[in-house]
Motif scaffolding. Sequence first.
Motif, PDB file in Angstrom:
ATOM      1  N   ALA A 154       0.867  -1.175   0.000  1.00  0.00           N
ATOM      2  CA  ALA A 154       0.000   0.000   0.000  1.00  0.00           C
ATOM      3  C   ALA A 154       0.903   1.224   0.000  1.00  0.00           C
ATOM      4  CB  ALA A 154      -0.901  -0.006   1.229  1.00  0.00           C
ATOM      5  N   VAL A 155       0.542   2.268  -0.736  1.00  0.00           N
ATOM      6  CA  VAL A 155       1.417   3.435  -0.848  1.00  0.00           C
ATOM      7  C   VAL A 155       0.629   4.728  -0.678  1.00  0.00           C
ATOM      8  CG1 VAL A 155       3.027   2.229  -2.383  1.00  0.00           C
ATOM      9  CG2 VAL A 155       1.193   3.593  -3.364  1.00  0.00           C
ATOM     10  N   GLU A 156       1.318   5.724  -0.169  1.00  0.00           N
ATOM     11  CA  GLU A 156       0.795   7.092  -0.083  1.00  0.00           C
ATOM     12  C   GLU A 156       1.823   8.028  -0.702  1.00  0.00           C
ATOM     13  OE1 GLU A 156      -1.824   8.669   0.801  1.00  0.00           O
ATOM     14  OE2 GLU A 156      -3.040   7.297   2.014  1.00  0.00           O
ATOM     15  N   PRO A 157       1.453   8.784  -1.755  1.00  0.00           N
ATOM     16  CA  PRO A 157       2.398   9.743  -2.338  1.00  0.00           C
ATOM     17  C   PRO A 157       2.778  10.812  -1.315  1.00  0.00           C
ATOM     18  CG  PRO A 157       0.460   9.434  -3.734  1.00  0.00           C
ATOM     19  CD  PRO A 157       0.146   8.795  -2.425  1.00  0.00           C
ATOM     20  N   LEU A 158       4.047  11.202  -1.325  1.00  0.00           N
ATOM     21  CA  LEU A 158       4.517  12.196  -0.370  1.00  0.00           C
ATOM     22  C   LEU A 158       5.004  13.471  -1.038  1.00  0.00           C
ATOM     23  CD1 LEU A 158       6.518  10.259   2.381  1.00  0.00           C
ATOM     24  CD2 LEU A 158       4.207  11.183   2.487  1.00  0.00           C
ATOM     25  N   LEU A 159       5.969  13.332  -1.917  1.00  0.00           N
ATOM     26  CA  LEU A 159       6.591  14.536  -2.476  1.00  0.00           C
ATOM     27  C   LEU A 159       7.264  14.219  -3.799  1.00  0.00           C
ATOM     28  CD1 LEU A 159       9.965  14.327  -1.972  1.00  0.00           C
ATOM     29  CD2 LEU A 159       9.163  14.455   0.378  1.00  0.00           C
ATOM     30  N   SER A 160       7.592  15.259  -4.522  1.00  0.00           N
ATOM     31  CA  SER A 160       8.423  15.122  -5.716  1.00  0.00           C
ATOM     32  C   SER A 160       9.512  16.179  -5.639  1.00  0.00           C
ATOM     33  CB  SER A 160       7.594  15.284  -6.992  1.00  0.00           C
ATOM     34  OG  SER A 160       7.036  16.578  -7.066  1.00  0.00           O
ATOM     35  N   GLU A 161      10.636  15.889  -6.280  1.00  0.00           N
ATOM     36  CA  GLU A 161      11.747  16.833  -6.241  1.00  0.00           C
ATOM     37  C   GLU A 161      12.490  16.793  -7.566  1.00  0.00           C
ATOM     38  OE1 GLU A 161      15.173  15.787  -3.832  1.00  0.00           O
ATOM     39  OE2 GLU A 161      14.292  13.811  -3.464  1.00  0.00           O
ATOM     40  N   PRO A 162      13.140  17.893  -7.936  1.00  0.00           N
ATOM     41  CA  PRO A 162      13.865  17.919  -9.212  1.00  0.00           C
ATOM     42  C   PRO A 162      15.040  16.956  -9.201  1.00  0.00           C
ATOM     43  CG  PRO A 162      14.353  19.879  -7.904  1.00  0.00           C
ATOM     44  CD  PRO A 162      13.242  19.160  -7.194  1.00  0.00           C
ATOM     45  N   ARG A 163      15.445  16.577 -10.399  1.00  0.00           N
ATOM     46  CA  ARG A 163      16.611  15.700 -10.531  1.00  0.00           C
ATOM     47  C   ARG A 163      17.773  16.471 -11.150  1.00  0.00           C
ATOM     48  NH1 ARG A 163      15.099  10.011 -13.070  1.00  0.00           N
ATOM     49  NH2 ARG A 163      13.764  11.219 -14.470  1.00  0.00           N
ATOM     50  N   VAL A 164      18.967  16.010 -10.805  1.00  0.00           N
ATOM     51  CA  VAL A 164      20.189  16.664 -11.263  1.00  0.00           C
ATOM     52  C   VAL A 164      21.102  15.615 -11.874  1.00  0.00           C
ATOM     53  CG1 VAL A 164      20.007  18.413  -9.462  1.00  0.00           C
ATOM     54  CG2 VAL A 164      21.376  16.357  -9.051  1.00  0.00           C
ATOM     55  N   VAL A 165      22.072  16.079 -12.649  1.00  0.00           N
ATOM     56  CA  VAL A 165      23.072  15.165 -13.185  1.00  0.00           C
ATOM     57  C   VAL A 165      24.356  15.326 -12.390  1.00  0.00           C
ATOM     58  CG1 VAL A 165      23.819  16.827 -14.960  1.00  0.00           C
ATOM     59  CG2 VAL A 165      24.309  14.382 -15.251  1.00  0.00           C
ATOM     60  N   MET A 166      24.911  14.193 -11.959  1.00  0.00           N
ATOM     61  CA  MET A 166      26.168  14.181 -11.215  1.00  0.00           C
ATOM     62  C   MET A 166      27.313  14.085 -12.214  1.00  0.00           C
ATOM     63  SD  MET A 166      25.244  14.160  -7.936  1.00  0.00           S
ATOM     64  CE  MET A 166      26.485  13.350  -6.905  1.00  0.00           C
ATOM     65  N   LEU A 167      28.296  14.995 -12.095  1.00  0.00           N
ATOM     66  CA  LEU A 167      29.379  15.113 -13.062  1.00  0.00           C
ATOM     67  C   LEU A 167      30.729  15.215 -12.342  1.00  0.00           C
ATOM     68  CD1 LEU A 167      27.777  18.093 -14.993  1.00  0.00           C
ATOM     69  CD2 LEU A 167      27.800  15.731 -15.837  1.00  0.00           C
ATOM     70  N   PRO A 168      31.818  14.851 -13.023  1.00  0.00           N
ATOM     71  CA  PRO A 168      33.137  15.177 -12.470  1.00  0.00           C
ATOM     72  C   PRO A 168      33.285  16.695 -12.345  1.00  0.00           C
ATOM     73  CG  PRO A 168      33.327  13.639 -14.312  1.00  0.00           C
ATOM     74  CD  PRO A 168      31.916  14.138 -14.309  1.00  0.00           C
ATOM     75  N   ALA A 169      34.021  17.147 -11.353  1.00  0.00           N
ATOM     76  CA  ALA A 169      34.149  18.585 -11.107  1.00  0.00           C
ATOM     77  C   ALA A 169      34.763  19.327 -12.286  1.00  0.00           C
ATOM     78  CB  ALA A 169      34.980  18.821  -9.847  1.00  0.00           C
ATOM     79  N   ASP A 170      35.552  18.618 -13.129  1.00  0.00           N
ATOM     80  CA  ASP A 170      36.174  19.275 -14.278  1.00  0.00           C
ATOM     81  C   ASP A 170      35.422  18.992 -15.581  1.00  0.00           C
ATOM     82  OD1 ASP A 170      36.735  16.605 -14.489  1.00  0.00           O
ATOM     83  OD2 ASP A 170      38.912  16.842 -14.789  1.00  0.00           O
ATOM     84  N   HIS A 171      34.201  18.548 -15.507  1.00  0.00           N
ATOM     85  CA  HIS A 171      33.405  18.234 -16.698  1.00  0.00           C
ATOM     86  C   HIS A 171      33.050  19.508 -17.453  1.00  0.00           C
ATOM     87  CE1 HIS A 171      29.965  16.753 -19.097  1.00  0.00           C
ATOM     88  NE2 HIS A 171      30.492  15.548 -18.931  1.00  0.00           N
ATOM     89  N   ARG A 172      32.839  19.378 -18.757  1.00  0.00           N
ATOM     90  CA  ARG A 172      32.521  20.549 -19.595  1.00  0.00           C
ATOM     91  C   ARG A 172      31.221  21.244 -19.167  1.00  0.00           C
ATOM     92  NH1 ARG A 172      28.524  19.079 -23.230  1.00  0.00           N
ATOM     93  NH2 ARG A 172      28.092  16.828 -23.274  1.00  0.00           N
ATOM     94  N   LEU A 173      30.306  20.504 -18.514  1.00  0.00           N
ATOM     95  CA  LEU A 173      29.036  21.087 -18.097  1.00  0.00           C
ATOM     96  C   LEU A 173      29.037  21.563 -16.644  1.00  0.00           C
ATOM     97  CD1 LEU A 173      26.575  18.486 -19.705  1.00  0.00           C
ATOM     98  CD2 LEU A 173      27.227  20.735 -20.604  1.00  0.00           C
ATOM     99  N   ALA A 174      30.117  21.284 -15.927  1.00  0.00           N
ATOM    100  CA  ALA A 174      30.201  21.691 -14.521  1.00  0.00           C
ATOM    101  C   ALA A 174      30.141  23.211 -14.419  1.00  0.00           C
ATOM    102  CB  ALA A 174      31.486  21.165 -13.901  1.00  0.00           C
ATOM    103  N   GLY A 175      29.419  23.709 -13.434  1.00  0.00           N
ATOM    104  CA  GLY A 175      29.316  25.144 -13.225  1.00  0.00           C
ATOM    105  C   GLY A 175      28.159  25.801 -13.925  1.00  0.00           C
ATOM    106  N   LYS A 176      27.488  25.095 -14.824  1.00  0.00           N
ATOM    107  CA  LYS A 176      26.325  25.671 -15.494  1.00  0.00           C
ATOM    108  C   LYS A 176      25.158  25.750 -14.510  1.00  0.00           C
ATOM    109  CE  LYS A 176      27.234  24.486 -20.317  1.00  0.00           C
ATOM    110  NZ  LYS A 176      27.180  25.900 -20.738  1.00  0.00           N
ATOM    111  N   GLU A 177      24.272  26.741 -14.724  1.00  0.00           N
ATOM    112  CA  GLU A 177      23.102  26.871 -13.854  1.00  0.00           C
ATOM    113  C   GLU A 177      22.139  25.724 -14.067  1.00  0.00           C
ATOM    114  OE1 GLU A 177      21.177  30.611 -14.103  1.00  0.00           O
ATOM    115  OE2 GLU A 177      22.961  31.771 -13.523  1.00  0.00           O
ATOM    116  N   ALA A 178      22.033  25.236 -15.295  1.00  0.00           N
ATOM    117  CA  ALA A 178      21.149  24.113 -15.612  1.00  0.00           C
ATOM    118  C   ALA A 178      21.523  23.587 -16.986  1.00  0.00           C
ATOM    119  CB  ALA A 178      19.686  24.546 -15.588  1.00  0.00           C
TER     120      ALA A 178
END
Length: 287
Positions: A154-178
């Motif tokens: 049996a389940v009760e929905p609680l919440l939803s939250e945005p998802r993010v991508v985990m990257l190496p700190a020196d990745h080309r996309l690191a530091g972008k706002e989104a």
Amino acid sequence: MELDLRKVRYFVAVAEHRNFSRAAEALHIAQPVLSRQIRALEHELKARLFDRDNRGTRLTPAGEALLEDARPLLQAADAARRRVRDVAAGRRTFTIGFAPGLIITPAVRELSRRHPDLSVEMSRTDWLDQSDAIREGRVDVGYLRLPADRHGLAVEPLLSEPRVVMLPADHRLAGKEAVTVADLAAEHLLQDPDDVPEWRDVALEPQEPGQAAPPLRTVEEKLEHIAAGNGVVVLPKSVAAFYTRPDITHVPVHDIAPSRVCLAWDASRRSPLIREYVEIVLEAARS
């Protein structure tokens, strides 16, 4: 008709081993005894459960159907035995399963305040065992990150939250706002593509026959591969925040579905404590 749980347990052993001799060895019984018990179960059910020939032992369609229900049935029986033993030994416990990144302290404190004689325990689960922990009785109620196997729950929905991508700190996309999922099309995903269908639909990575992702069970294992530059992972924002480390960063992904969390418990149980805890959590979510 009542099912004999011992025969059901014998049946599951044969189904998992696909061999009567190995199943009998695992059960510590003689093979003729096991064969008789399986024949008796087939007679009771009026259905053949296994086909046996020189190629081995295979489940029939009826056997497949029974196996689907047999495992949850045995898990529920084992959980009931544990609860009875705890009560008989004078232990009154309530166990809550939780995933990293989720803060459950306020609800736990409220339950403890209402029941000072109750031992409230917490057990960390992960994506692979979060549902089984409930069905096997290791926890009374659990917080599930979807998608999850909800069979028998049996389940009760609680919440939803945005998802993010985990990257190496020196990745080309690191530091972008989104970023968008199209920005990740050329990346190697270190998780089941079905978990991120938006990426799967645009991925440039060739899907070669027989190609399999490394068997990464835990978030910690994924993070080591990310830091080594072997790929990326899409996670709920709270999980990314929980696993902070200097060589990895995370960036929001705008155009993928949010992560959903629900509260779940064994649908066959009628525990007042479970119902009370669910109400505590739902009231906190509403306020």
